[in-house]
Design a protein around this motif. Structure first.
Motif, PDB file in Angstrom:
ATOM      1  N   SER A   1       0.834  -1.199   0.000  1.00  0.00           N
ATOM      2  CA  SER A   1       0.000   0.000   0.000  1.00  0.00           C
ATOM      3  C   SER A   1       0.874   1.256   0.000  1.00  0.00           C
ATOM      4  O   SER A   1       0.503   2.256  -0.601  1.00  0.00           O
ATOM      5  N   ARG A   2       2.059   1.204   0.625  1.00  0.00           N
ATOM      6  CA  ARG A   2       2.947   2.380   0.575  1.00  0.00           C
ATOM      7  C   ARG A   2       3.465   2.614  -0.839  1.00  0.00           C
ATOM      8  O   ARG A   2       3.572   3.760  -1.276  1.00  0.00           O
ATOM      9  N   VAL A   3       3.788   1.537  -1.543  1.00  0.00           N
ATOM     10  CA  VAL A   3       4.233   1.692  -2.933  1.00  0.00           C
ATOM     11  C   VAL A   3       3.117   2.331  -3.747  1.00  0.00           C
ATOM     12  O   VAL A   3       3.330   3.273  -4.507  1.00  0.00           O
ATOM     13  N   ARG A   4       1.901   1.812  -3.546  1.00  0.00           N
ATOM     14  CA  ARG A   4       0.761   2.338  -4.308  1.00  0.00           C
ATOM     15  C   ARG A   4       0.525   3.821  -3.988  1.00  0.00           C
ATOM     16  O   ARG A   4       0.343   4.639  -4.889  1.00  0.00           O
ATOM     17  N   LEU A   5       0.563   4.159  -2.680  1.00  0.00           N
ATOM     18  CA  LEU A   5       0.364   5.550  -2.276  1.00  0.00           C
ATOM     19  C   LEU A   5       1.434   6.453  -2.874  1.00  0.00           C
ATOM     20  O   LEU A   5       1.147   7.520  -3.407  1.00  0.00           O
ATOM     21  N   ALA A   6       2.691   5.986  -2.803  1.00  0.00           N
ATOM     22  CA  ALA A   6       3.802   6.787  -3.321  1.00  0.00           C
ATOM     23  C   ALA A   6       3.625   7.015  -4.821  1.00  0.00           C
ATOM     24  O   ALA A   6       3.792   8.126  -5.318  1.00  0.00           O
ATOM     25  N   LEU A   7       3.270   5.942  -5.550  1.00  0.00           N
ATOM     26  CA  LEU A   7       3.128   6.064  -7.002  1.00  0.00           C
ATOM     27  C   LEU A   7       1.955   6.970  -7.377  1.00  0.00           C
ATOM     28  O   LEU A   7       2.049   7.767  -8.302  1.00  0.00           O
ATOM     29  N   ASN A   8       0.853   6.856  -6.622  1.00  0.00           N
ATOM     30  CA  ASN A   8      -0.296   7.722  -6.902  1.00  0.00           C
ATOM     31  C   ASN A   8       0.072   9.182  -6.689  1.00  0.00           C
ATOM     32  O   ASN A   8      -0.296  10.054  -7.467  1.00  0.00           O
ATOM     33  N   ARG A   9       0.804   9.414  -5.612  1.00  0.00           N
ATOM     34  CA  ARG A   9       1.185  10.779  -5.279  1.00  0.00           C
ATOM     35  C   ARG A   9       2.155  11.329  -6.339  1.00  0.00           C
ATOM     36  O   ARG A   9       1.999  12.450  -6.799  1.00  0.00           O
ATOM     37  N   LEU A  10       3.109  10.506  -6.720  1.00  0.00           N
ATOM     38  CA  LEU A  10       4.055  10.945  -7.749  1.00  0.00           C
ATOM     39  C   LEU A  10       3.324  11.243  -9.053  1.00  0.00           C
ATOM     40  O   LEU A  10       3.592  12.224  -9.741  1.00  0.00           O
ATOM     41  N   ARG A  11       2.374  10.378  -9.401  1.00  0.00           N
ATOM     42  CA  ARG A  11       1.611  10.561 -10.630  1.00  0.00           C
ATOM     43  C   ARG A  11       0.877  11.903 -10.603  1.00  0.00           C
ATOM     44  O   ARG A  11       0.910  12.679 -11.561  1.00  0.00           O
ATOM     45  N   THR A  12       0.209  12.191  -9.471  1.00  0.00           N
ATOM     46  CA  THR A  12      -0.535  13.446  -9.361  1.00  0.00           C
ATOM     47  C   THR A  12       0.408  14.640  -9.505  1.00  0.00           C
ATOM     48  O   THR A  12       0.135  15.590 -10.235  1.00  0.00           O
TER      49      THR A  12
END
Ligand SMILES: [Zn+2]
Lengths: 216, 129
Positions: free
Chosen positions: B112-123
């Motif tokens: 979930s941290r990887v997913r959160l980090a990637l979502n944030r980077l994407r935004t």
């Protein structure tokens, strides 16, 4: 051409980090060839690698590094003049993407009524599970699931499953949570490049059909 | 190191900043070693040095600088637990299960941290494209 299905961010990050296996990396490379959106994302992930590299503490270099580097440079230059590849692609009836130019691609082989496959070998990575698949217009593929990730890039024709429709340029990434029953579009045959990651296996009828013939 | 020397003449500041360029070469070297023989499939499209030589325009260089600045800011804005996991996934080549073991946190948390980090980077990154 509008591309609607892209590799996930995690896949692009792993690709940028060099952590994606050769098979999935080949499929993603073919996708990148035709997708400016993902090339741009990829550039961002590579920049992330660069920024993080920048922030790492510098490692001390050996005193004779310069001399050794120059020596090896000469050897490499000599080796490179010998390297040349030849055509390893039989008559498949399709134009292969640039990213596949060094792969060894086998002839079409029968897999089922209206369904053919061709083995794709990546130099240096003989165990990767990569193949071209060709289904005739309207063909219903057997329902199947996967124990890990399956990557599929459409090269020609179209394919649809419960989640959407895939056209040339689209990449479908299906994980262990996806059970699907792809159907080839009515307009023409469909050719796609598929790779299974690591020890991923297909289950369901398609798995039983493929395993004895394809070997995975 | 040696690959950087060999390819120095191909360095194109309109494609990537210097550290990103060094990073991609080091990565491609590692892929080559892993695959024993040289496989161009890995190198081909990823390697920013592989394109025909065209002098980069000032605009290209500005885009690259902007991209790297955006990436730097985006990384800085990530919570430390997320950036740690991105770093480990990038450089330690560790599967999530191993990262989880090492940090003593559940596998689900790593994912979930990887997913959160990637979502944030994407935004953060998509907005500056
Ligand atoms: Zn894409």
């Amino acid at each position: 051409m509008t591309i609607n299905h892209h590799p996930s961010d995690e896949t692009l990050m792993r690709m940028a980090a060099g952590a994606l296996g050769a098979g999935p990396a080949l499929v993603v490379s073919v996708h990148l060839e035709g997708c400016a959106v993902c090339r741009n994302r990829m550039a961002h992930f590579e920049a992330i690698g660069g920024v993080m590299l920048d922030e790492m503490p510098p490692a001390p270099l050996a005193a004779d590094l310069f001399g050794r580097t120059m020596e090896r440079l000469e050897v490499i230059q000599q080796l490179q003049t010998k390297e040349r590849s030849m055509n390893k692609h039989p008559e498949l009836g399709i134009e292969l993407p640039r990213a596949m130019q060094d792969c060894e691609v086998g002839p079409w082989k029968w897999l089922g009524p209206g369904f053919k496959w061709s083995k794709v070998k990546i130099p240096g990575s003989p165990d990767e599970k990569v193949m071209l698949l060709k289904g005739r217009a309207g063909l219903h593929l057997p329902a199947h699931g996967h124990t890990g990730l399956e990557f599929m890039q459409i090269l020609s024709g179209s394919l649809a499953d419960e989640r959407g429709r895939y056209f040339p340029g689209d990449l479908d990434e299906a994980g262990d949570d996806v059970d699907h029953r792809p159907v080839v579009g009515q307009e023409s045959d469909c050719v796609c490049l598929a790779a299974l990651e690591g020890d991923t296996r297909l289950h369901g009828l398609l798995g039983r059909l493929l395993r004895p013939i394809v070997g995975f | 190191m040696i690959a950087v020397w060999r390819k120095a003449s191909y360095f194109d500041p309109g494609k990537a900043g210097a550290s990103t360029w060094v990073f991609t070469i080091a990565r491609n070297q590692r892929i080559d070693r892993l695959r024993r023989t040289r496989s161009r499939t890995a190198d081909h499209l990823l390697d920013p040095t592989d394109e025909p030589d065209m002098p980069p325009s000032g605009e290209d260089i500005a885009i690259v600088a902007q991209r790297e600045e955006g990436v730097r800011k985006a990384l800085e804005s990530l919570p430390i637990d997320q950036s740690t996991i991105v770093r480990l996934s990038f450089f330690a080549e560790k599967p999530h299960a191993e990262i989880a073991r090492e940090l003593g946190i559940p596998l689900g948390t790593v994912k979930s941290r990887v997913r959160l980090a990637l979502n944030r980077l994407r935004t953060l990154l998509d907005s500056d494209i």
